[in-house]
Design a protein around this motif. Sequence first.
Motif: not given
Length: 140
Positions: A69-90
Amino acid sequence: MTDVGERMFPYCYVCGQENERGLRVRFEAQPGGGCRAEYVARAEHVGWPEVIHGGLLFTLMDEAVAWAVIVAGLHGVTAKAEARFREPARVGERLVVRGWLVDPPRRVTRARAELRAGSDEGRLIAELDAVMAITRDRPR
């Protein structure tokens, strides 16, 4: 772009360079829009032994969509998010996180982030789809 973050968010847990307990991740603008950062997973961020906690992975991706959002020249916040975890990070693994806007910027816009192992084309660890609420036109 990093100087914008250092000026606007010096104590942010993820990108703040003045936060001694933070991650101090530096996001950089990418050609064509969006952002990219690298982070080496640390032992103090485990959930299971040697596996980085999913909440930290989510946090990195959430920060990436905020920076998109900042790179686009704007300011904002996350209103909703959905994550998918595919593999573990070590522990000790270099993680690449990228974020970008899916839709043209407007009052509410969709964004996406990916977290990969080692490189932009590395193993997909997690992905996030978000709805961003734009709060004003320009970061101050």
